[in-house]
Design an enzyme around this catalytic site. Structure first.
Site, PDB file in Angstrom:
ATOM      1  N   GLY A   7     -19.116   4.072  -8.022  1.00  0.00           N
ATOM      2  CA  GLY A   7     -18.459   4.044  -6.743  1.00  0.00           C
ATOM      3  C   GLY A   7     -17.808   5.595  -6.490  1.00  0.00           C
ATOM      4  O   GLY A   7     -17.177   5.918  -6.884  1.00  0.00           O
ATOM      5  N   ASN A 101      -7.294   0.118  -5.999  1.00  0.00           N
ATOM      6  CA  ASN A 101      -6.198  -0.813  -5.523  1.00  0.00           C
ATOM      7  C   ASN A 101      -6.180  -1.847  -5.707  1.00  0.00           C
ATOM      8  O   ASN A 101      -7.097  -2.590  -6.367  1.00  0.00           O
ATOM      9  CB  ASN A 101      -6.260  -0.261  -3.855  1.00  0.00           C
ATOM     10  CG  ASN A 101      -5.767   0.917  -3.470  1.00  0.00           C
ATOM     11  OD1 ASN A 101      -5.276   1.936  -4.067  1.00  0.00           O
ATOM     12  ND2 ASN A 101      -6.317   1.431  -2.469  1.00  0.00           N
ATOM     13  N   LYS A 175       2.428   0.293  -6.967  1.00  0.00           N
ATOM     14  CA  LYS A 175       1.762   0.836  -6.099  1.00  0.00           C
ATOM     15  C   LYS A 175       1.306   0.034  -4.999  1.00  0.00           C
ATOM     16  O   LYS A 175       1.227   0.518  -3.847  1.00  0.00           O
ATOM     17  CB  LYS A 175       0.393   1.487  -6.844  1.00  0.00           C
ATOM     18  CG  LYS A 175      -0.435   2.181  -6.010  1.00  0.00           C
ATOM     19  CD  LYS A 175      -1.908   2.735  -6.563  1.00  0.00           C
ATOM     20  CE  LYS A 175      -2.768   3.420  -5.456  1.00  0.00           C
ATOM     21  NZ  LYS A 175      -3.890   3.656  -6.064  1.00  0.00           N
ATOM     22  N   ASN A 179       1.235   0.666  -1.039  1.00  0.00           N
ATOM     23  CA  ASN A 179       0.066   0.328  -0.112  1.00  0.00           C
ATOM     24  C   ASN A 179       0.304  -0.399   1.029  1.00  0.00           C
ATOM     25  O   ASN A 179      -0.250  -0.407   2.261  1.00  0.00           O
ATOM     26  CB  ASN A 179      -1.128  -0.076  -1.172  1.00  0.00           C
ATOM     27  CG  ASN A 179      -1.949   1.222  -1.909  1.00  0.00           C
ATOM     28  OD1 ASN A 179      -1.786   2.318  -1.435  1.00  0.00           O
ATOM     29  ND2 ASN A 179      -2.453   0.975  -2.868  1.00  0.00           N
ATOM     30  N   GLU A 257      -9.898  -3.078   2.591  1.00  0.00           N
ATOM     31  CA  GLU A 257      -9.447  -3.616   1.457  1.00  0.00           C
ATOM     32  C   GLU A 257      -8.225  -4.556   1.883  1.00  0.00           C
ATOM     33  O   GLU A 257      -7.321  -5.010   0.778  1.00  0.00           O
ATOM     34  CB  GLU A 257      -8.938  -2.581   0.226  1.00  0.00           C
ATOM     35  CG  GLU A 257     -10.100  -1.850  -0.289  1.00  0.00           C
ATOM     36  CD  GLU A 257      -9.664  -0.980  -1.623  1.00  0.00           C
ATOM     37  OE1 GLU A 257     -10.167  -1.392  -2.703  1.00  0.00           O
ATOM     38  OE2 GLU A 257      -9.015  -0.051  -1.208  1.00  0.00           O
TER      39      GLU A 257
END
Length: 296
Positions: A7, A101, A175, A179, A257
């Site tokens: 990636g 994520n 996290k 987000n 996402e």
């Protein structure tokens, strides 16, 4: 060390580039446009440096067959596909780190890579692809790993990447909350965090998002400190010019996402009987903008 990056987006290129600068043999797997550009080197640009770093690049996961360490940095929606491409390619002793994520990517990778050690990593970085083969760093860059992955700490720290060892599940949820608070709002407005923080109503909206996430996390067995909201709100000061990765995806008319951020909270909340109306609304709005992008 032979290091592979599955990636070659902003996160993969930043950490791959920093490790290559430290002298490691790094191979990045990504889209053809980035791969072609990186044959001349990967441009790593930060506040203190702007260098063309020698790396290897390929479009096929087979290029990572001899790696000792593989960093998976694909979008959460591509985790299963990436793992299937890696399956059967890697050395049995290769360590796979999920730099993604969301909270369940390492589990989904491990399901497709039986016998491989797969570890979640919490990534705290603001970065973007400024063009093919050109990664631009905006802030932070530290990582958090579980004790079971402690052997990678010296590797990253020698490359100038701080790493903490601790409760990764709680840190991943922490996290995720950040987000969920900022990504969708930044995407919907196409504006950075500092701009958003000055809009009337945004501080209360952030508080509502965080409260829903904390309620779901608590029902799932994860507790946060009382200062979680202050930590989330502080991103407007520490990263005022940062547009979220969700905003960057929408700008490029790519899938976001959102299903693995606010969408995960909504689904987990439904499973646990915790209402999440604010997160559900954000998911709907981002999905609508995704559809709008495909029609433009």
């Amino acid at each position: 060390m032979r290091i592979g990056v599955m990636g070659a987006g902003a996160v993969g290129c930043y950490y791959g580039g920093m490790l290559a600068r430290a002298g490691h043999d790094v191979t990045l797997v990504g889209r053809s446009a980035h791969v072609e550009a990186m044959r001349e080197g990967l441009r790593v640009q930060t506040a203190s440096l702007d260098e063309l770093v020698p790396v290897q690049a390929a479009t096929d996961a087979a290029a990572l067959a001899d790696c000792d360490l593989v960093l998976v940095a694909v979008k959460s929606g591509d985790s299963t596909t990436a793992a299937r491409e890696l399956a059967g390619q890697l050395r049995p002793e290769a360590l796979v780190l999920s730099l993604q994520n969301g909270v369940d990517n390492a589990d989904r990778l491990a399901a497709e890579l039986p016998g491989q050690q797969v570890e979640p990593v919490v990534v705290y970085v603001a970065t973007e692809m400024a063009g093919p083969g050109h990664v631009r760093h905006h802030g932070r860059g530290d990582l958090a790993v579980a004790p079971s992955a402690a052997r990678v700490v010296p590797l990253f720290e020698e490359a100038g990447i701080p790493v903490a060892i601790g409760d990764v599940r709680a840190a991943l949820w922490g996290k995720l909350v950040a987000n969920c608070a900022w990504n969708a709002l930044s995407a919907i407005t196409d504006r950075p965090y500092g701009w958003l923080a000055e809009v009337d109503g945004v501080p209360q909206t952030l508080a509502d998002i965080v409260a829903e996430c904390r309620a779901v996390a608590a029902a799932d067995g994860v507790e946060f400190a009382a200062e979680q909201l202050a930590s989330v709100a502080s991103l407007a000061t520490s990263m005022p010019a940062q547009r979220s990765s969700t905003a960057q995806d929408l700008a490029r008319r790519r899938p976001t996402e959102i299903d693995h951020l606010n969408g995960y909270v909504v689904r987990r909340g439904a499973d646990l009987g915790v209402p999440t109306p604010v997160n559900a609304l954000l998911v709907t709005l981002v999905r609508a903008l995704e559809r709008k992008g495909t029609e433009a």
